[in-house]
Design a protein around this motif. Structure first.
Motif, PDB file in Angstrom:
ATOM      1  N   ARG A  57      42.013 -15.273 100.134  1.00  0.00           N
ATOM      2  CA  ARG A  57      42.167 -14.917 101.545  1.00  0.00           C
ATOM      3  C   ARG A  57      42.760 -13.517 101.723  1.00  0.00           C
ATOM      4  O   ARG A  57      42.421 -12.796 102.670  1.00  0.00           O
ATOM      5  CB  ARG A  57      43.040 -15.963 102.237  1.00  0.00           C
ATOM      6  CG  ARG A  57      43.222 -15.763 103.729  1.00  0.00           C
ATOM      7  CD  ARG A  57      41.887 -15.904 104.465  1.00  0.00           C
ATOM      8  NE  ARG A  57      42.076 -15.949 105.898  1.00  0.00           N
ATOM      9  CZ  ARG A  57      42.308 -17.065 106.592  1.00  0.00           C
ATOM     10  NH1 ARG A  57      42.359 -18.248 105.971  1.00  0.00           N
ATOM     11  NH2 ARG A  57      42.457 -17.022 107.894  1.00  0.00           N
ATOM     12  N   SER A  58      43.661 -13.140 100.835  1.00  0.00           N
ATOM     13  CA  SER A  58      44.289 -11.836 101.009  1.00  0.00           C
ATOM     14  C   SER A  58      43.258 -10.715 100.891  1.00  0.00           C
ATOM     15  O   SER A  58      43.311  -9.732 101.635  1.00  0.00           O
ATOM     16  CB  SER A  58      45.415 -11.632  99.987  1.00  0.00           C
ATOM     17  OG  SER A  58      44.931 -11.732  98.671  1.00  0.00           O
ATOM     18  N   VAL A  59      42.295 -10.844  99.977  1.00  0.00           N
ATOM     19  CA  VAL A  59      41.234  -9.841  99.862  1.00  0.00           C
ATOM     20  C   VAL A  59      40.433  -9.778 101.157  1.00  0.00           C
ATOM     21  O   VAL A  59      40.128  -8.698 101.683  1.00  0.00           O
ATOM     22  CB  VAL A  59      40.308 -10.161  98.677  1.00  0.00           C
ATOM     23  CG1 VAL A  59      39.140  -9.184  98.635  1.00  0.00           C
ATOM     24  CG2 VAL A  59      41.072 -10.109  97.369  1.00  0.00           C
ATOM     25  N   GLU A  60      40.093 -10.942 101.682  1.00  0.00           N
ATOM     26  CA  GLU A  60      39.305 -11.027 102.914  1.00  0.00           C
ATOM     27  C   GLU A  60      40.006 -10.324 104.071  1.00  0.00           C
ATOM     28  O   GLU A  60      39.412  -9.531 104.798  1.00  0.00           O
ATOM     29  CB  GLU A  60      39.080 -12.504 103.258  1.00  0.00           C
ATOM     30  CG  GLU A  60      38.404 -12.755 104.583  1.00  0.00           C
ATOM     31  CD  GLU A  60      36.901 -12.639 104.506  1.00  0.00           C
ATOM     32  OE1 GLU A  60      36.285 -12.494 105.565  1.00  0.00           O
ATOM     33  OE2 GLU A  60      36.355 -12.683 103.386  1.00  0.00           O
ATOM     34  N   GLU A  61      41.289 -10.606 104.247  1.00  0.00           N
ATOM     35  CA  GLU A  61      42.011 -10.052 105.388  1.00  0.00           C
ATOM     36  C   GLU A  61      42.232  -8.551 105.233  1.00  0.00           C
ATOM     37  O   GLU A  61      42.097  -7.790 106.205  1.00  0.00           O
ATOM     38  CB  GLU A  61      43.354 -10.766 105.556  1.00  0.00           C
ATOM     39  CG  GLU A  61      43.242 -12.253 105.875  1.00  0.00           C
ATOM     40  CD  GLU A  61      42.607 -12.534 107.227  1.00  0.00           C
ATOM     41  OE1 GLU A  61      42.448 -11.581 108.032  1.00  0.00           O
ATOM     42  OE2 GLU A  61      42.269 -13.701 107.488  1.00  0.00           O
ATOM     43  N   LEU A  62      42.577  -8.099 104.035  1.00  0.00           N
ATOM     44  CA  LEU A  62      42.784  -6.668 103.824  1.00  0.00           C
ATOM     45  C   LEU A  62      41.485  -5.897 103.979  1.00  0.00           C
ATOM     46  O   LEU A  62      41.463  -4.794 104.539  1.00  0.00           O
ATOM     47  CB  LEU A  62      43.381  -6.438 102.435  1.00  0.00           C
ATOM     48  CG  LEU A  62      44.791  -6.985 102.231  1.00  0.00           C
ATOM     49  CD1 LEU A  62      45.177  -6.908 100.765  1.00  0.00           C
ATOM     50  CD2 LEU A  62      45.793  -6.216 103.075  1.00  0.00           C
ATOM     51  N   ALA A  63      40.388  -6.475 103.494  1.00  0.00           N
ATOM     52  CA  ALA A  63      39.092  -5.828 103.664  1.00  0.00           C
ATOM     53  C   ALA A  63      38.722  -5.750 105.139  1.00  0.00           C
ATOM     54  O   ALA A  63      38.152  -4.752 105.596  1.00  0.00           O
ATOM     55  CB  ALA A  63      38.023  -6.585 102.878  1.00  0.00           C
ATOM     56  N   ASP A  64      39.050  -6.793 105.878  1.00  0.00           N
ATOM     57  CA  ASP A  64      38.732  -6.792 107.311  1.00  0.00           C
ATOM     58  C   ASP A  64      39.482  -5.674 108.026  1.00  0.00           C
ATOM     59  O   ASP A  64      38.919  -4.975 108.871  1.00  0.00           O
ATOM     60  CB  ASP A  64      39.100  -8.158 107.907  1.00  0.00           C
ATOM     61  CG  ASP A  64      38.284  -8.460 109.158  1.00  0.00           C
ATOM     62  OD1 ASP A  64      37.176  -7.921 109.297  1.00  0.00           O
ATOM     63  OD2 ASP A  64      38.763  -9.244 109.986  1.00  0.00           O
ATOM     64  N   THR A  65      40.757  -5.504 107.681  1.00  0.00           N
ATOM     65  CA  THR A  65      41.521  -4.410 108.278  1.00  0.00           C
ATOM     66  C   THR A  65      40.912  -3.065 107.907  1.00  0.00           C
ATOM     67  O   THR A  65      40.769  -2.170 108.757  1.00  0.00           O
ATOM     68  CB  THR A  65      42.983  -4.467 107.820  1.00  0.00           C
ATOM     69  OG1 THR A  65      43.562  -5.706 108.238  1.00  0.00           O
ATOM     70  CG2 THR A  65      43.790  -3.323 108.400  1.00  0.00           C
TER      71      THR A  65
END
Length: 1021
Positions: free
Chosen positions: A497-505
């Motif tokens: 999830r952390s990859v997903e959220e950081l990529a989204d930002t």
């Protein structure tokens, strides 16, 4: 009056009283004033028993001298009432406050600011008794008086706004709190300046409101700002500073940051003991907080005496029925419960519950927490009939007081669900687990806004217990489709999830935010580069302490910008929001090809959801196990327990070592891991031909293509694509027309003083170059005692790619620089061929694209490495051996680009990134969150697909593999199929998997769009 001066004030007030009595007599009004001053000082020190007769005497003098209806008498009534309230003597305080209010209304009129003061005091009494409706009407009336009499921007108006906000916070009405506190903050900052201690109080309350909602990332910077203001304005030893230290310490403890919490809590306790004495209720609060920290550390013997001392202080100062006493009772009971001392815990829980119910009524959130604690105690003892009504009542209390989506709800839901499991009522437990995961997912999506990468990682770790409980459940009930669905939903939402959220930002910054936001991101990139350079260059002229402090400062500044950018991205996140828990499986299944299957491999700690009745908690984490969750295109699911993680991890490590070292016996290792980690899955795969693997733990560092079933490798049976999580299959916003630029960076010229390879009279081969002996990291500087070996295969590789793709732009030799890479406009394809590093102590064979290790001069191994794995992973580019003494020359660390820096690239629209170097797929393994290193950085930067290596690759055979790979892509093969074909082709010439299996493909599969050979390549700006 400053609290730390109370110890000085008391003897001075006593001396003044003595002099006034001698000079004026014992009934003079000046004596009454001195009595009030002394009583207030004693109360501030927690010396309530001594303060009471002094304040009573002052009141009596004024009543005789001025009459019972004088405003000064009202002041004395207020002081005495506040003393009673502090002791929990609400019945004695109330008539005094009511009488004070009546006097002021008669003497001054109902709209006088002093009347508003009495209204506030009486409202506060109602509030602490849980009489919220009565309190609210009084607070609102006080606010209206102040706004009319003083104006809407007066600081006293801000005080009333703060009081009303705190009332709403006590009731769990957090959405109503924030606008009041924000208005109060604006008033205080405008009237008093942003550095006023009064501003710090509002900041702390706003932080606590966020904290109560589980929004830790938003609370932390507010508390840090409040602390800085108070230390500057009041000094580092003021009790107000101790209060904020306590709040910040408990926040860190709640997030699992125990090492950061401990010095803050210890400092808070020391300040309060010095300023207030060792028997003040505020000291008891600090003792309780420190004890809970020790309990979290497993230091029960250190926690117990602190809690016992806190309880004794509060009972003595406040009486045995005060809510603060209930809090200490509850904490002591939880400590006993954690040790399995259930008989000692039960009466304390029961007593705490009774106090809270008497003080606040039966529907207060504190009552809900107490009910939960007692229910947990009964469940642990197998007393299901006693636990059930408590869980149900706690859930109803939270629903009514906090709303159905508050994060505290999930605790009651999970507790009641575990009880249903213990009662063999699985069908009733599952809806509760489903609702709990929905509530915590909503909380997570709120917390993401304003979280730095570090803050997000902490939150995900806090939610890990809930997630692992579902994995434990599916292990014992794999036959139940609803259980499988629940566990797979959790895995799809939380894993990676952390990859997903950081990529989204990152995507929103580059695609949706304005110029100011992009400038902030550029500042973040600059800070990351500073951190990287400082980590790689060493301390230089700085002392070790100053060096570490500077690294921490840069990290803190980076975290603050990350959190701010995340918060700014909120309006645009809806466009890429993940599906809700109820829909995530259906959406991922729809994204699978018809012949595809998703395999989520999960490493988790297996702790039984329902422990054996009466069994004391073990105090140690559960056994690590591997679980496989499968999803097919038609929506079918399957689950299989693969067993304890230890033997699988050992087998994975043996296979990796065998492949990396070209061991002759590799096939036995490949078959051993196949038998443990893959063969059990084969019967479940049916006719699936394309496998989308989302590995975890040590399985993230091995190529499944090289597993062997005794007759063939897996690459001969399936196309294998790797994912951080199955949610990677979901479509994400992309440009309709991908960038066409194709960039190949290769053969960096490591010694800028030497002529470029193109100008040399004879080629340099990998065999002729000297091996890299050591890359030293000393406390002062980075030292290279051997040049980086040139990699002639990388130039051939680049030229071969350009022959296949004439439009490809080559950056070779002196042009293959860090600056060129970091300033690169978004390419459609990016290929990098050079030395790669993941810092560890390991031998490096000659002729590879690897860094050996970072270590101290004269030592055989590495010194302390940077704790952030993104600072220990990277690539070596041109100028790495530039002579630093030469004026204007590039510093050596300017030629090393870390994963932390690469995470700031704009790769949104880049279809493929190939890291044709050593160890680019390695890094630190974070269970459930992937491998932290280069692979993570490039996915965060936006790369749709990444080809990366798992060990130190050979220069020449890597060139051959890459030529074959691009040939397959040009023939129209998909990204995965082309890599499989290239592997099988190279295997014919080099049978050992060391040569043909080091690379894995992560991310999106399918043919590259717009990939056709043509001439006339457009220039790259």
């Amino acid at each position: 009056m400053e609290a730390e001066r109370y110890a000085e004030v008391v003897p001075l007030a006593e001396r003044a009283l003595e002099l006034r009595e001698a000079a004026l007599g014992e009934t003079h009004l000046e004596v009454a004033r001195c009595l009030n001053l002394l009583g207030d000082a004693l109360q501030a020190q927690g010396r309530y028993t001594r303060a009471e007769p002094i304040l009573q005497r002052g009141l009596a003098i004024r009543e005789v001298a001025l009459g019972k209806s004088h405003p000064d008498v009202a002041n004395s009534l207020n002081n005495l009432a506040i003393l009673y309230e502090a002791q929990g003597l609400y019945a004695q305080a109330r008539p005094l406050l009511e009488r004070s209010l009546a006097i002021r209304e008669t003497a001054l009129g109902k709209h006088h600011p002093a009347v508003a003061g009495s209204l506030n005091n009486l409202a506060r009494l109602y509030e602490v008794q849980g009489l919220y409706a009565q309190a609210q009407s009084l607070y609102e009336r006080a606010l209206a008086i102040k706004e009319t009499a003083l104006g809407k921007s007066h600081p006293d108006v801000a005080n009333s706004l703060n009081n009303l906000a705190n009332l709403y916070g006590d009731q769990g009405l957090y959405a109503r709190v924030e606008p009041l506190l924000e208005r109060a903050l604006e008033i205080k900052e405008t009237a008093l300046g942003k550095s006023s201690p009064a501003v710090a109080i509002i900041l702390s309350n706003l932080a606590i409101n966020h904290w109560n909602q589980g929004l830790y990332a938003r609370a932390e910077p507010l508390l840090e700002r409040a602390l800085a203001i108070q230390e500057e304005a009041l000094g580092k030893h003021h009790p107000a500073v101790a209060n904020t230290l306590n709040s910040l310490g408990v926040l860190y403890k709640t997030q699992g940051l125990l090492a950061r919490a401990e010095p803050l809590l210890e400092r808070a306790l020391a300040i309060q003991e010095e300023a207030l004495g060792k028997h003040h209720p505020a000291v008891a609060n600090s003792l309780s907080n420190l004890a809970r920290l020790h309990e979290a550390q497993g230091l029960y013997a250190r926690a117990e005496p602190l809690l016992e001392r806190a309880l004794a202080i509060q009972e003595e100062a406040l009486g045995k029925h005060h809510p603060a006493v209930a809090s200490s009772l509850s904490k002591l009971a939880l400590l006993y419960q954690a040790q399995g001392l259930y008989a000692r815990a039960e009466p304390l829980h029961e007593r705490a519950l009774a106090i809270w119910e008497t003080a606040f009524g039966r529907h207060h959130p504190d009552v809900g927490h107490s009910l939960n604690n007692l229910a947990d105690l009964y469940l642990a003892q197998g007393l299901h009939a006693r636990a059930e009504p408590l869980y149900e009542r706690a859930l109803a209390t939270f629903d009514a007081a906090l709303g159905k989506s508050h994060p505290n709800i999930s605790r009651s839901l999970n507790g009641l669900a575990r009880l249903r499991l213990a009662q063999q009522r699985l069908d009733e437990a599952l809806p509760l687990f489903e609702r709990a995961i929905t509530v915590s997912e909503k909380h997570l999506r709120q917390e993401v806004l304003g979280s730095s990468e570090a803050g997000l990682a902490r939150l995900l770790q806090l939610l890990r217990d809930e997630e692992e409980g579902l994995y434990s459940l599916v292990r014992v009930r794999p036959d139940n489709a609803r259980v499988r669905h629940l566990a797979l939903s959790a895995a799809l939402l939380r894993k990676g999830r952390s990859v997903e959220e950081l990529a989204d930002t990152s995507r929103i910054i580059y695609r949706g935010l304005g110029q100011a936001d992009r400038e902030a991101f550029e500042r973040l990139r600059a800070l990351r580069t500073q951190r990287s350079k400082l980590s790689l260059s060493g301390s230089g002229s700085l002392s070790p302490a100053d060096y570490q402090r500077r690294l921490e400062e840069l990290a803190t500044q980076s975290d603050a910008i990350e959190a701010d950018l995340s918060k700014r991205s909120e309006p645009l996140r809806a466009h890429s929001a993940l599906p809700p828990p109820a829909e995530i499986i259906e959406r991922v299944a729809a994204a699978l090809p018809r012949e595809g299957a998703l395999i989520e491999l999960i490493t988790y700690r297996d702790s039984p959801l329902v422990p054996e009745p009466g069994t004391p908690p073990s105090g140690s984490p559960g056994e690590l196990r591997y679980l496989a969750l499968l999803l097919f295109a038609d929506g079918r699911t399957a689950a299989l327990d693969l067993g304890p993680a230890a033997p699988i991890d050992r087998a994975a490590q043996r296979l990796h070592d065998a492949l990396a070292s070209r061991a002759v016996s590799y096939q036995s290792a490949a078959q051993a891991l196949y038998a443990l980690a893959f063969r059990p899955l084969v019967p479940l795969l049916g006719k699936a031909q394309r496998l989308f693997l989302s590995p975890d733990g040590q399985l993230s560092l091995i190529p499944f293509a090289a597993l062997h079933d005794g007759s063939r490798f897996l690459v001969d049976a399936w196309d294998l694509t790797y994912l951080t999580s199955g949610k990677d299959l979901l479509p994400r916003p992309e440009d309709s027309t991908p960038p066409r630029a194709m960039v190949v960076l290769a053969d960096p010229e490591f010694d800028s003083a030497a002529p470029s390879l193109a100008a040399r009279a004879e080629p340099v081969s990998a065999e002729r170059s000297a091996p890299l002996e050591r890359f030293f990291s000393t406390p002062r500087s980075v030292v290279f005692d051997q040049p980086w070996p040139p990699l002639p295969g990388t130039r051939k590789e680049a030229e071969a790619i350009q022959r296949l793709l004439p439009q490809a732009q080559l950056l070779l030799g002196r042009d293959a620089t860090k600056e060129a890479l970091l300033k690169l406009p978004t390419p459609g394809l990016l290929h990098i061929a050079t030395h790669g590093f993941f810092l560890e102590d390991a031998p490096v064979p000659a002729g590879t694209r690897a860094v050996k290790y970072f270590g101290a001069v004269g030592e055989a191994g590495p010194t302390r490495r940077p704790p952030d794995p993104l600072l220990r992973s990277g690539l070596v580019l041109a100028g790495a051996h530039a002579p630093e003494a030469q004026p204007g020359s590039r510093r050596r660390e300017d030629s090393l680009v870390t994963a932390l820096e690469l995470a700031g690239l704009n790769l949104w629209g880049t279809q493929l990134v190939v890291l044709s170097a050593c160890d680019t797929g390695r890094g630190d393994i974070k269970l459930g969150q992937g491998v932290h290193g280069l692979r993570r950085a490039l996915m965060v930067a936006g790369a749709q697909t990444l080809v990366t290596s798992l060990w130190k690759v050979n220069d020449e055979t890597t060139r051959e593999l890459m030529e074959s790979y691009y040939g397959g892509l040009l023939s129209g093969q998909g990204l995965t199929a082309a890599l499989g074909t290239a592997m099988r082709t190279l295997r014919q010439k080099h049978p050992h998997p060391h040569f043909w299996a080091p690379f894995i493909l992560l991310g999106k599969d399918g043919p590259l769009r717009g990939l056709t050979p043509h001439t006339g390549a457009p220039p790259i700006p």
